[in-house]
Structures are given as C-alpha cells and as structure tokens.
Write a protein that holds these residues in place. Structure first.
Motif, PDB file in Angstrom:
ATOM      1  N   GLU A 114       0.855  -1.187   0.000  1.00  0.00           N
ATOM      2  CA  GLU A 114       0.000   0.000   0.000  1.00  0.00           C
ATOM      3  C   GLU A 114       0.893   1.240   0.000  1.00  0.00           C
ATOM      4  OE1 GLU A 114      -4.153   0.806   2.318  1.00  0.00           O
ATOM      5  OE2 GLU A 114      -2.394   0.398   3.511  1.00  0.00           O
ATOM      6  N   SER A 154      -0.723   6.448   2.947  1.00  0.00           N
ATOM      7  CA  SER A 154      -1.991   6.063   3.566  1.00  0.00           C
ATOM      8  C   SER A 154      -1.812   5.123   4.749  1.00  0.00           C
ATOM      9  CB  SER A 154      -2.889   5.402   2.521  1.00  0.00           C
ATOM     10  OG  SER A 154      -2.206   4.308   1.960  1.00  0.00           O
ATOM     11  N   THR A 155      -0.591   4.680   5.018  1.00  0.00           N
ATOM     12  CA  THR A 155      -0.397   3.693   6.088  1.00  0.00           C
ATOM     13  C   THR A 155       0.010   4.323   7.411  1.00  0.00           C
ATOM     14  OG1 THR A 155       1.885   3.388   5.424  1.00  0.00           O
ATOM     15  CG2 THR A 155       0.283   1.838   4.525  1.00  0.00           C
ATOM     16  N   GLY A 156       0.367   5.581   7.436  1.00  0.00           N
ATOM     17  CA  GLY A 156       0.870   6.169   8.663  1.00  0.00           C
ATOM     18  C   GLY A 156       2.199   5.539   9.039  1.00  0.00           C
ATOM     19  N   LYS A 157       2.378   5.263  10.363  1.00  0.00           N
ATOM     20  CA  LYS A 157       3.661   4.683  10.803  1.00  0.00           C
ATOM     21  C   LYS A 157       3.579   3.181  11.003  1.00  0.00           C
ATOM     22  CE  LYS A 157       6.133   6.730  13.979  1.00  0.00           C
ATOM     23  NZ  LYS A 157       6.362   7.350  15.284  1.00  0.00           N
ATOM     24  N   GLY A 158       2.401   2.586  10.808  1.00  0.00           N
ATOM     25  CA  GLY A 158       2.206   1.160  11.087  1.00  0.00           C
ATOM     26  C   GLY A 158       2.848   0.275  10.047  1.00  0.00           C
ATOM     27  N   PRO A 159       2.767  -1.073  10.276  1.00  0.00           N
ATOM     28  CA  PRO A 159       3.281  -2.005   9.266  1.00  0.00           C
ATOM     29  C   PRO A 159       2.574  -1.806   7.922  1.00  0.00           C
ATOM     30  CG  PRO A 159       2.680  -3.132  11.293  1.00  0.00           C
ATOM     31  CD  PRO A 159       2.174  -1.746  11.419  1.00  0.00           C
ATOM     32  N   VAL A 160       3.323  -2.029   6.855  1.00  0.00           N
ATOM     33  CA  VAL A 160       2.776  -1.759   5.512  1.00  0.00           C
ATOM     34  C   VAL A 160       1.845  -2.898   5.102  1.00  0.00           C
ATOM     35  CG1 VAL A 160       3.407  -1.410   3.087  1.00  0.00           C
ATOM     36  CG2 VAL A 160       4.871  -0.538   4.906  1.00  0.00           C
ATOM     37  N   ARG A 161       0.640  -2.530   4.704  1.00  0.00           N
ATOM     38  CA  ARG A 161      -0.317  -3.530   4.222  1.00  0.00           C
ATOM     39  C   ARG A 161      -0.013  -3.884   2.778  1.00  0.00           C
ATOM     40  NH1 ARG A 161      -4.346  -4.917   7.338  1.00  0.00           N
ATOM     41  NH2 ARG A 161      -5.369  -3.481   8.759  1.00  0.00           N
ATOM     42  N   VAL A 211      -7.360   0.987   7.053  1.00  0.00           N
ATOM     43  CA  VAL A 211      -5.949   1.331   6.867  1.00  0.00           C
ATOM     44  C   VAL A 211      -5.269   1.427   8.215  1.00  0.00           C
ATOM     45  CG1 VAL A 211      -4.363   3.089   5.986  1.00  0.00           C
ATOM     46  CG2 VAL A 211      -6.459   2.557   4.746  1.00  0.00           C
ATOM     47  N   SER A 212      -4.067   0.841   8.315  1.00  0.00           N
ATOM     48  CA  SER A 212      -3.392   0.807   9.600  1.00  0.00           C
ATOM     49  C   SER A 212      -3.065   2.196  10.103  1.00  0.00           C
ATOM     50  CB  SER A 212      -2.110  -0.019   9.475  1.00  0.00           C
ATOM     51  OG  SER A 212      -1.335   0.482   8.440  1.00  0.00           O
ATOM     52  N   GLY A 213      -3.169   2.352  11.404  1.00  0.00           N
ATOM     53  CA  GLY A 213      -2.940   3.670  11.973  1.00  0.00           C
ATOM     54  C   GLY A 213      -1.581   3.796  12.613  1.00  0.00           C
ATOM     55  N   HIS A 214      -1.547   4.475  13.749  1.00  0.00           N
ATOM     56  CA  HIS A 214      -0.272   4.712  14.413  1.00  0.00           C
ATOM     57  C   HIS A 214       0.298   3.412  14.976  1.00  0.00           C
ATOM     58  CE1 HIS A 214       2.723   6.921  16.620  1.00  0.00           C
ATOM     59  NE2 HIS A 214       2.387   6.260  17.698  1.00  0.00           N
ATOM     60  N   CYS A 215       1.586   3.185  14.792  1.00  0.00           N
ATOM     61  CA  CYS A 215       2.234   1.963  15.262  1.00  0.00           C
ATOM     62  C   CYS A 215       2.905   2.253  16.593  1.00  0.00           C
ATOM     63  CB  CYS A 215       3.274   1.520  14.244  1.00  0.00           C
ATOM     64  SG  CYS A 215       4.104   0.023  14.705  1.00  0.00           S
ATOM     65  N   ARG A 250       7.004  -6.989  16.450  1.00  0.00           N
ATOM     66  CA  ARG A 250       7.556  -7.136  15.099  1.00  0.00           C
ATOM     67  C   ARG A 250       9.047  -7.466  15.155  1.00  0.00           C
ATOM     68  NH1 ARG A 250      10.078  -5.259  10.754  1.00  0.00           N
ATOM     69  NH2 ARG A 250       9.064  -5.605   8.753  1.00  0.00           N
ATOM     70  N   ASP A 277       3.631  -8.782   9.043  1.00  0.00           N
ATOM     71  CA  ASP A 277       3.276  -7.369   8.884  1.00  0.00           C
ATOM     72  C   ASP A 277       1.776  -7.190   8.666  1.00  0.00           C
ATOM     73  OD1 ASP A 277       5.755  -6.423   9.305  1.00  0.00           O
ATOM     74  OD2 ASP A 277       6.217  -5.911   7.235  1.00  0.00           O
ATOM     75  N   GLN A 278       1.170  -8.096   7.896  1.00  0.00           N
ATOM     76  CA  GLN A 278      -0.265  -7.962   7.613  1.00  0.00           C
ATOM     77  C   GLN A 278      -1.084  -8.200   8.878  1.00  0.00           C
ATOM     78  OE1 GLN A 278      -0.780  -6.769   4.488  1.00  0.00           O
ATOM     79  NE2 GLN A 278       1.438  -6.922   4.665  1.00  0.00           N
ATOM     80  N   ALA A 298      -0.679  -5.228  11.134  1.00  0.00           N
ATOM     81  CA  ALA A 298      -1.470  -4.089  10.672  1.00  0.00           C
ATOM     82  C   ALA A 298      -2.925  -4.235  11.131  1.00  0.00           C
ATOM     83  CB  ALA A 298      -1.408  -3.993   9.143  1.00  0.00           C
ATOM     84  N   VAL A 339      -2.973  -3.415  14.817  1.00  0.00           N
ATOM     85  CA  VAL A 339      -2.918  -1.967  15.060  1.00  0.00           C
ATOM     86  C   VAL A 339      -4.323  -1.387  14.977  1.00  0.00           C
ATOM     87  CG1 VAL A 339      -2.134   0.229  14.081  1.00  0.00           C
ATOM     88  CG2 VAL A 339      -0.546  -1.664  14.291  1.00  0.00           C
TER      89      VAL A 339
END
Lengths: 98, 155
Positions: free
Chosen positions: A58, A62-69, B1-5, B13, B30-31, B34, B37
C-alpha cells in the motif's frame, strides 16, 4: 503448475474478481465469516506462489507509521482458473442442482 | 488502513523479525500486525486493548507456524546451504573418527611386531592427505553437491 482450487481459494478469487483490489482484513469482512483472520494471509501467500493473485505494498502516505499492508488482486491466470473452475463445477453438478 | 504503530507492535515485530524469513515477515507478520494496530485503535479501554493484543499475537503465532509448513519453500531456500555444510561437517567428522580408530589399532604394540611395513605410517599419510585436502577445500571424493557449489563460486 497446480490448477486445483480449494473452496477458500475460490472464495478469495471471487471476492477479488468482484472488487478488484483488497487487503486481507477487507477480504475477511467481505466473506461474512467464511474466511478466518488466522489463515487468510497464509492462504493468500500460497495463492501468490501458485500465481493466482499478485500483491503490492500500500502507498506509504496512507499507512501512517504502522506495518505496511499489501493489497491483493487476481492475476489474468487466476481469473482464467476461476472461470474454468466455475464452468467445471456447473457441468459436473447433479441434474437437480442445475 | 493501519494507523499509528505503538511500541508494543514494534516490539512484537522485532521479535518475529529475528525468527522469520523476509517473505513470511512481509506477507504474514506485517499484515497480521497491521490488523492488530487497527483492533487496538478501536479498543475502548486499556483492559480491552490488552486482551485484543494477546488474541492478536496468539493468532499471529498460529499463522506463522502454519505458514512455515505451507510456505516452506520460502525459508528452505535460505537454510539449504547451511544444511549442506552441516552434512559435509558430519561426513568429515565420521571419516576422521574412522581414521583415528584405525591408527590406534595399527599402532598397538602387538600389531607392529607382526608387520614389516608399519601400517601406521600409511594411515598417517592418508590422514595427512585428507587434512590437506580439507584445508585447501579439495574434497577427494568429489560429492556432486560440493562440486556444483565449487563451480558456482568460481563464476
């Protein structure tokens, strides 16, 4: 190449064919409980190995700081296998079910 | 959509990054993280967030275990060279043990009295040749996998 399609793989291909591009959690939501969150990514990984689906990361914005979808979409081969499988299932179904 | 980690997700992780191959890390870990999160962001209070995290990590462990079986080509390709080296080490160990056993047998006083030519000298010669071959990475019996790897390294 393995052309066989399990029930879960067929469902995933149908959902991706309808909606073009989804990530795993969206697939689970769209399946109304038929896909499980614990196994959907493993199934998607296996389907990617078989060449039925392809994925892309992705966009970072659009993902912010989280793991990449990863967004999944069916390949042309995957769509052909799905259509062939649906035709075969229809042809082999008992008379009463047609 | 994933937000703040947050730091919890980053720690989880990091742990999985140490044990999983890159393909499984990217496609499974990772999925799932996400998703976790998102679930944590939706949780109303700390208690619920903790329960969601425990459930998510347990689900992730199950998914990784399953993926190790289903997607074994992903990690076996990385482990294959190590397995070949371990097999070669075991072969060398076995061979040198056999040679050492033979030398001990030949150098026993009763055996030396019976023979004009001292076989221990011959065994030492063979042992020296094998050690020299090992040092120069020239395997005298030319196992097919080793020969293939040598050709690969020469390129």
């Amino acid at each position: 190449m393995n052309h066989r399609l399990s029930g879960v793989e067929q469902l995933i291909l149908e959902l991706l064919h309808e909606r073009l591009e989804l990530y795993g959690l969206q697939l689970v939501d769209a399946s109304h409980g038929r896909l499980k969150r614990g196994t959907v990514y493993v199934t998607l990984g296996r389907m990617e190995q078989k060449g039925l689906v392809e994925s892309r990361a992705e966009p970072a914005a659009s993902t912010g700081k989280g793991p990449v979808r990863r967004l999944y979409r069916p390949t042309a081969y995957g769509v052909r296998v799905l259509h062939a499988w649906e035709t075969l299932s229809r042809l082999l179904a008992p008379e009463a079910a047609r | 959509v994933s937000g703040h980690c947050d730091r919890t997700i980053e720690s989880v992780r990091r742990v999985f990054a140490r044990v999983c191959p890159a393909a499984i890390l990217e496609r499974i870990v990772d999925q799932s993280l996400a998703d976790l999160v998102d679930d944590r962001a939706r949780a109303a209070d700390v208690m619920r967030r903790t329960l969601v995290t425990i459930g998510g990590v347990a689900r992730l462990c199950g998914a990784v275990a399953l993926s190790m079986v289903v997607l074994r080509e992903q990690w076996w390709s990385a482990l294959r060279p190590v397995a070949v080296d371990l097999k070669q080490c075991a072969e060398w160990l076995l061979l040198m043990t056999l040679v050492a056993m033979l030398r001990d047998g030949f150098t026993s006083s009763g055996y030396q009295k019976l023979h004009v030519f001292w076989p221990s000298n011959i065994v030492w010669g063979v042992e020296g040749f094998l050690c020299g071959s090992a040092c120069s990475r020239r395997w005298p019996f030319r196992s097919s996998s080793f020969a293939g790897r040598r050709r690969f390294h020469r390129r």
